[in-house]
Design a protein around this motif. Sequence first.
Motif, mmCIF file in Angstrom:
data_model
loop_
_atom_site.group_PDB
_atom_site.id
_atom_site.type_symbol
_atom_site.label_atom_id
_atom_site.label_comp_id
_atom_site.label_asym_id
_atom_site.label_seq_id
_atom_site.Cartn_x
_atom_site.Cartn_y
_atom_site.Cartn_z
ATOM 1 N N UNK A 56 0.824 -1.220 0.000
ATOM 2 C CA UNK A 56 0.000 0.000 0.000
ATOM 3 C C UNK A 56 0.855 1.267 0.000
ATOM 4 N N UNK A 58 3.278 2.398 1.723
ATOM 5 C CA UNK A 58 3.830 3.054 2.909
ATOM 6 C C UNK A 58 5.353 3.036 2.812
ATOM 7 N N UNK A 84 -4.870 2.536 -1.867
ATOM 8 C CA UNK A 84 -5.120 2.557 -0.420
ATOM 9 C C UNK A 84 -6.607 2.427 -0.109
ATOM 10 N N UNK A 91 -2.257 -2.903 12.097
ATOM 11 C CA UNK A 91 -0.890 -2.788 12.601
ATOM 12 C C UNK A 91 -0.710 -3.554 13.915
ATOM 13 N N UNK A 95 -2.643 1.355 16.453
ATOM 14 C CA UNK A 95 -2.656 2.699 15.875
ATOM 15 C C UNK A 95 -4.054 3.273 15.735
ATOM 16 N N UNK A 97 -6.821 6.083 16.759
ATOM 17 C CA UNK A 97 -6.634 7.510 17.033
ATOM 18 C C UNK A 97 -7.093 7.786 18.463
ATOM 19 N N UNK A 99 -7.503 10.306 20.354
ATOM 20 C CA UNK A 99 -8.334 11.452 20.722
ATOM 21 C C UNK A 99 -9.771 11.293 20.246
ATOM 22 N N UNK A 109 -12.339 8.232 8.359
ATOM 23 C CA UNK A 109 -11.930 8.082 6.962
ATOM 24 C C UNK A 109 -13.132 7.851 6.049
ATOM 25 N N UNK A 113 -12.736 10.378 3.242
ATOM 26 C CA UNK A 113 -12.261 9.769 1.997
ATOM 27 C C UNK A 113 -13.433 9.299 1.146
ATOM 28 N N UNK A 157 -12.267 -0.549 11.664
ATOM 29 C CA UNK A 157 -11.941 0.724 11.021
ATOM 30 C C UNK A 157 -11.464 0.499 9.585
ATOM 31 N N UNK B 164 5.060 7.897 14.361
ATOM 32 C CA UNK B 164 4.949 7.746 12.916
ATOM 33 C C UNK B 164 3.755 6.886 12.537
ATOM 34 N N UNK B 165 3.420 5.955 13.416
ATOM 35 C CA UNK B 165 2.334 5.017 13.144
ATOM 36 C C UNK B 165 0.996 5.692 12.928
ATOM 37 N N UNK B 166 0.773 6.834 13.591
ATOM 38 C CA UNK B 166 -0.506 7.530 13.434
ATOM 39 C C UNK B 166 -0.671 8.055 12.013
ATOM 40 N N UNK B 168 0.826 6.806 9.424
ATOM 41 C CA UNK B 168 0.671 5.634 8.551
ATOM 42 C C UNK B 168 -0.740 5.069 8.626
ATOM 43 N N UNK B 169 -1.307 5.081 9.826
ATOM 44 C CA UNK B 169 -2.678 4.579 9.969
ATOM 45 C C UNK B 169 -3.629 5.435 9.134
ATOM 46 N N UNK B 170 -3.471 6.747 9.227
ATOM 47 C CA UNK B 170 -4.320 7.644 8.447
ATOM 48 C C UNK B 170 -4.132 7.430 6.962
ATOM 49 N N UNK B 171 -2.869 7.321 6.548
ATOM 50 C CA UNK B 171 -2.568 7.133 5.126
ATOM 51 C C UNK B 171 -3.108 5.801 4.621
ATOM 52 N N UNK B 172 -3.002 4.772 5.472
ATOM 53 C CA UNK B 172 -3.448 3.455 5.006
ATOM 54 C C UNK B 172 -4.965 3.427 4.843
ATOM 55 N N UNK B 173 -5.666 4.363 5.484
ATOM 56 C CA UNK B 173 -7.120 4.441 5.312
ATOM 57 C C UNK B 173 -7.498 5.286 4.100
ATOM 58 N N UNK B 174 -6.482 5.779 3.390
ATOM 59 C CA UNK B 174 -6.745 6.542 2.172
ATOM 60 C C UNK B 174 -6.792 8.042 2.394
ATOM 61 N N UNK B 175 -6.542 8.492 3.645
ATOM 62 C CA UNK B 175 -6.533 9.939 3.872
ATOM 63 C C UNK B 175 -5.205 10.507 3.362
ATOM 64 N N UNK B 179 -4.926 15.691 5.293
ATOM 65 C CA UNK B 179 -6.100 15.266 6.058
ATOM 66 C C UNK B 179 -5.669 14.609 7.363
ATOM 67 N N UNK B 183 -6.764 16.021 10.965
ATOM 68 C CA UNK B 183 -7.751 15.330 11.785
ATOM 69 C C UNK B 183 -7.136 14.380 12.806
ATOM 70 N N UNK B 184 -5.893 13.972 12.580
ATOM 71 C CA UNK B 184 -5.303 12.967 13.470
ATOM 72 C C UNK B 184 -4.122 13.523 14.266
ATOM 73 N N UNK B 188 -4.031 15.825 18.447
ATOM 74 C CA UNK B 188 -3.261 15.219 19.529
ATOM 75 C C UNK B 188 -2.090 16.101 19.924
#
Lengths: 249, 266
Positions: A56, A58, A84, A91, A95, A97, A99, A109, A113, A157, B164-166, B168-175, B179, B183-184, B188
Amino acid sequence: MVATSADPMIRIENVSKFYGHFRALDQVSLDVQAGEVLMIVGPSGSGKSTLLRCINHLEVPDAGRIVVDGILVDNDEKHINAVRAEVGMVFQRFELFPHLTVIENICLAQQKVRRRSRAESQTIARTLLEKVGIPEQAQKYPEQLSGGQQQRVAIARALAMQPKIMLFDEPTSALDPEMIKEVLDVMLALAHEGMTMVVVSHEMGFARNAAHRVAFMDQGRIVEQGPPDKIFSTPQHDRTQLFLSRILH
Amino acid sequence: MAVDHERPEIQPRPRDLRAHLNEFPWWLLIILSVIGYMVVRIIVDPIYRNIFNTILQGLSTTLYVTAVSFVFALVFGLFLGLGRVSTNVILRNLSITYIEFIRGVPMLVLIFTISYAVVPLLARTFGLPNNAISLTARAIIALVLIYGAYIAEVFRAGIEAIGRGQMEAGRSLGMSRWQTMLYVILPQATRNMLPALGNDLIALLKDTSLVSVLGVREITQVSRLSVSTSFRYEETYFILTLFYLSMTLILSLLLQWIQRRAKIKR
Ligand SMILES: Nc1ncnc2c1ncn2[C@@H]1O[C@H](COP(=O)(O)OP(=O)(O)OP(=O)(O)O)[C@@H](O)[C@H]1O
Ligand SMILES: [Mg+2]
């Protein structure tokens, strides 16, 4: 490019990845068919996560080609986003969120998205929470949940984006033993539904029950691959034998 | 989850008087006594009262300059900080250059340079007359440009403290990167940054005294003008000190309260 039914869901061709002069992936080629559950095993540092993360984008491969569902994974932002959107990832460290509440984690998302409305995304989120067995935790914050529950939220998620492929990077290795099963059960259910899955894990039970194929990696290469029984009972390579003897004790 | 059965509950030992005395905020009591003494003095002594009233005339300018500068410095600092952590080489290096530039020059010198060199230069390039921009505006511009650089570093540290994982998590969801940042990461980061931002606000409040060199009539300048005719150095500067001390004290108590609430409310 349009995928035909004969094309694999994921095609990895001669992918290499360097960190400085260190070769993390060494001309890896691998196909994953639609609906297939592929497990990747191998010693620490063998490149399992790197390979998964190349799928994907990364991580960006230094050489080779990856095609996911007919989309070439290159540096084109459009392609990356398209891929993606089809590939969910889970993970080791969840990971989530921190907050956001559980339901907000699952909705974010979807709204940003997929452009779904608040109501629609929440309906989908609740269905998925039901599916992973924790509908009552919707309003809690991640830190209020156990590790197993957090990982199930992370799976929900990813599923909310309706991916065609799910990638799991050691989804249970940060969990206390008593919570591993609840996460594996969710994964097992997914596998039975026909989800295409690439799973980096050393859970042999899951490999036997759900995996169609196991690939053994070492030093950035896929050393051997085949059906789980075959790999576990009659491994061909010394290094596979050595590795399996360690984890199967 | 493990459940403990029938374990006798162990109560913490009640704290004795000594512990209470130890933890009592004596420093606050001392500062409050000093402030109290001064307040009484101002009430009973006409000379003190006069000077107090004179300095009071500058208070609104001090507060105005502080508030406006801080708001714009926050916005500017956010963008600078984002540039600082950007993956774009040009953006990142421009931001670093700017931040290092500001941090390498004394604030007083920067205030002179910005107000008397940079602003007039810019005014000229845009064809404005030299006096088109008031001294107060120049003071605010200077403070924004200076504090933007400090606040950018707070944002950078706050953003980098999020794993860094946060991202990557956002990116892996397509954001997208932005974004995910919006939002993430930033929500924080901002929470972690509250104490540092509070410190910057207090520092900024104190540093507004420096713009007295431009003739902006905030409390320090008003005091200096007053002293130049009254020659009451002692009374004037003690009262001026009282002004700053009370304001910073109120601000820091306020900020502590906000932080506690942010923690509870999450
Ligand atoms: N960002 C990076 N920078 C430098 N080296 C890296 C980076 N990421 C991974 N590596 C190195 O690449 C090799 C492969 O890493 P990878 O994480 O893919 O291994 P792995 O098989 O997932 O191992 P593990 O079981 O420990 O997770 C390791 O030797 C690792 O140190
Ligand atoms: Mg790994």
